[in-house]
Write an enzyme that holds these catalytic residues in place. Structure first.
Site, PDB file in Angstrom:
ATOM      1  N   CYS A   1      45.272  22.210  31.612  1.00 28.42           N
ATOM      2  CA  CYS A   1      45.486  23.471  32.870  1.00 28.42           C
ATOM      3  C   CYS A   1      45.489  24.963  32.410  1.00 28.42           C
ATOM      4  O   CYS A   1      45.410  25.720  33.420  1.00 28.42           O
ATOM      5  CB  CYS A   1      46.610  22.595  33.472  1.00 28.42           C
ATOM      6  SG  CYS A   1      46.387  21.173  34.019  1.00 28.42           S
TER       7      CYS A   1
ATOM      8  N   ASN B   1      44.838  18.490  42.042  1.00 28.80           N
ATOM      9  CA  ASN B   1      44.821  18.927  40.859  1.00 28.80           C
ATOM     10  C   ASN B   1      43.672  18.380  39.832  1.00 28.80           C
ATOM     11  O   ASN B   1      43.457  17.689  39.459  1.00 28.80           O
ATOM     12  CB  ASN B   1      46.182  18.490  40.110  1.00 28.80           C
ATOM     13  CG  ASN B   1      46.215  19.167  38.867  1.00 28.80           C
ATOM     14  OD1 ASN B   1      45.451  19.577  38.027  1.00 28.80           O
ATOM     15  ND2 ASN B   1      47.665  19.103  38.085  1.00 28.80           N
TER      16      ASN B   1
ATOM     17  N   HIS C   1      47.717  27.647  38.396  1.00 29.26           N
ATOM     18  CA  HIS C   1      47.281  26.418  38.203  1.00 29.26           C
ATOM     19  C   HIS C   1      47.721  25.459  39.581  1.00 29.26           C
ATOM     20  O   HIS C   1      48.894  25.413  39.751  1.00 29.26           O
ATOM     21  CB  HIS C   1      47.545  25.658  37.050  1.00 29.26           C
ATOM     22  CG  HIS C   1      47.352  24.339  36.916  1.00 29.26           C
ATOM     23  ND1 HIS C   1      46.149  23.800  37.224  1.00 29.26           N
ATOM     24  CD2 HIS C   1      48.118  23.038  36.573  1.00 29.26           C
ATOM     25  CE1 HIS C   1      46.128  22.325  37.136  1.00 29.26           C
ATOM     26  NE2 HIS C   1      47.265  22.220  36.737  1.00 29.26           N
TER      27      HIS C   1
END
Length: 334
Positions: free
Chosen positions: A112, A291, A261
């Protein structure tokens, strides 16, 4: 000389898994409650024969409709789901694009924070004169590492690829400053226990088990301690953001847009509260893509630009955090 993000494109797999789909298969998952925490209603999932490389090829097709392939002198490819153990995906892409031999290419294994690490690596290569125009690729298919019975991960993650061209510029735009940090002591809070050379996949590692919270997985699947990861982010990321702002003599209000993120809605809400930020300065696109690991920040950046949330001269703070554990924040002027 500065380093600018010249262009961004991304690609999402055509297969979409909705919360209704998950609810039909798992009526005990209480998807309404899950949505309140994740903020995700839909996620794009790669087909069984579709890899991160395939997704990145589709993203490249879009960006090279208007950019020159022959201008690229470097390929940096960030993925944790490569096609092969060896060679790296960057070599596959080098071959697909028909690049010359003088084009450098390498992969790095990051999640990430991968976009910010990639920008930093590209910035370093550009400033040493080794490259001028770099193709940065962020692509992953985490769905292939997720047990379909694991509510904590299956409801959250989507697959995607993002490609960016970063180059040198004499303008005042580009990367202003970056802060990168690592806490390897928490490596086992988000990892895949088996499948590497330390713990190869075996019949034993392939047995399903209940983690005590209603999530079913094997040792070959992603094991995410969600609460520990959330606590880590809340403890470390706000401090890093403050350090970066103070070092550049910037007040929080001088940042036009914050792009974190896209970990989960709960994470974004807690960071907004912890940093006491104006919600109108926080960008999110979690709802329809989930995500997407290292592709989440460039996708959000592209969406924000398309929506007019970022204009020429805008100061944007990017912040990534996750597997490792790793966390990084960067200020750019678009």
């Amino acid at each position: 000389m500065s380093t600018i993000i010249k262009s961004i494109e991304y690609y999402l797999p055509k297969q979409v898994i909705t919360n209704d789909d998950l609810n039909k298969d798992n009526p005990l998952w209480e998807m309404d409650k899950v949505f309140n925490k994740t903020g995700v209603k839909n996620r794009h999932i790669a087909m069984s024969n579709e890899t991160a490389f395939d997704l990145s090829v589709e993203a490249c097709k879009k960006i090279f409709e208007y950019e020159e392939i022959n201008s690229i002198d470097g390929i940096i490819y960030c993925t944790q789901s490569p096609d092969y153990i060896m060679p790296a995906n960057s070599f596959l892409l080098h071959n697909y694009l028909g690049c010359n031999d003088n084009v450098l290419a390498f992969d790095f294994n990051h999640a990430c924070t991968g976009y910010l690490y990639g920008l930093t690596l590209g910035h370093s290569l550009i400033h040493t004169g080794i490259a001028k125009n770099i193709l940065l690729v962020n692509a992953d298919t985490y769905s292939k590492y997720i047990n379909k019975k694991d509510r904590s991960t299956r409801t959250l993650f989507g697959d995607a690829a993002a490609v960016s061209i970063i180059k040198n510029s004499d303008s005042n735009r580009g990367i202003i400053d970056v802060e990168i940090a690592t806490s390897g002591k928490y490596y086992d809070k988000f990892y895949i226990p088996a499948g590497g050379l330390r713990n190869p996949q075996t019949k034993e590692s392939s047995k399903e088990f209940d983690d005590g919270k209603g999530n079913i997985r094997t040792k070959n699947d992603i094991d995410m301690d969600g609460l520990a990861v959330w606590s880590f982010i809340n403890s470390y990321v706000p401090k890093q953001v403050h350090i970066l702002l103070e070092r550049n003599n910037l007040d929080k209000s001088q940042i036009d847009l914050y792009i974190f993120h896209q970990a989960s809605q709960m994470t974004l809400d807690s960071l907004t509260k912890k940093l006491q930020l104006d919600k109108n300065r926080i960008f999110t696109n979690l709802r329809d893509i989930g995500n997407t690991v290292s592709a989440s920040i460039p996708i959000a950046l592209k969406d924000a630009i398309n929506m007019g949330r970022i204009n020429k001269g805008s100061k944007v703070l990017l912040s990534g955090f996750g597997v490792g554990m790793s966390y990084s924040s960067m200020i750019i002027q678009y």
